[in-house]
Design a protein around this motif. Structure first.
Motif, mmCIF file in Angstrom:
data_model
loop_
_atom_site.group_PDB
_atom_site.id
_atom_site.type_symbol
_atom_site.label_atom_id
_atom_site.label_comp_id
_atom_site.label_asym_id
_atom_site.label_seq_id
_atom_site.Cartn_x
_atom_site.Cartn_y
_atom_site.Cartn_z
ATOM 1 N N ALA A 47 0.891 -1.284 0.064
ATOM 2 C CA ALA A 47 -0.094 0.039 0.010
ATOM 3 C C ALA A 47 0.799 1.173 -0.042
ATOM 4 O O ALA A 47 0.505 2.078 -0.749
ATOM 5 N N ARG A 48 2.026 1.272 0.794
ATOM 6 C CA ARG A 48 3.013 2.416 0.778
ATOM 7 C C ARG A 48 3.422 2.566 -0.426
ATOM 8 O O ARG A 48 3.640 3.870 -0.743
ATOM 9 N N ASP A 51 1.110 4.004 -2.936
ATOM 10 C CA ASP A 51 0.859 5.600 -2.637
ATOM 11 C C ASP A 51 1.958 6.354 -2.831
ATOM 12 O O ASP A 51 1.862 7.489 -3.658
ATOM 13 N N LYS A 52 3.239 5.694 -3.010
ATOM 14 C CA LYS A 52 4.299 6.560 -3.443
ATOM 15 C C LYS A 52 4.391 6.646 -4.876
ATOM 16 O O LYS A 52 5.224 7.462 -5.543
#
Length: 124
Positions: A47-48, A51-52
């Motif tokens: 998820a990170r 998002d990045k």
């Protein structure tokens, strides 16, 4: 410019750079056995990274599948530049000397370094 990714995120990206697209369970299965993470931890990293902007996410049969948006080579170049600036104040010579002195190099690696140095000097 690729996004900054943590050491743990590099592990996840490495799985996806080798093979993709993959579901989170497939990424988890592709990680080295000694990572000690739970599947939920890997989901957090995925998820990170999404998002990045490092990963694209699409639905396949109702399941999220992940694929890299950034090339490994671009991330390596960015990390290398950052490391060179941060640790060696942008000076490549001391970096090369340090690693040549500290690391064990194979004959093939030594030959490749010699070839690169000759090219830098303008010799064949």
């Amino acid at each position: 410019m690729p996004p900054k990714i943590s050491s743990a995120e590099w592990e996840v990206m490495s799985v996806l750079w080798e093979q993709s697209p993959l579901a989170a369970t497939e990424v988890f299965a592709g990680l080295p056995g000694d990572h000690g993470w739970k599947p939920k931890t890997v989901n957090t990293f995925l998820a990170r990274l999404a998002d990045k902007g490092a990963l694209k996410v699409v639905k396949r049969d109702g399941v999220n599948v992940f694929a890299p948006r950034v090339r490994r080579e671009d991330c390596i170049a960015s990390e290398s530049d950052d490391f060179l600036q941060r640790v060696f104040r942008g000076a490549a010579g001391p970096l090369l000397l340090h690693f040549c002195q500290q690391e064990k190099l194979s004959e093939a690696e030594i030959a490749e370094l010699q070839k690169l140095l000759r090219q830098k000097k303008g010799q064949p």
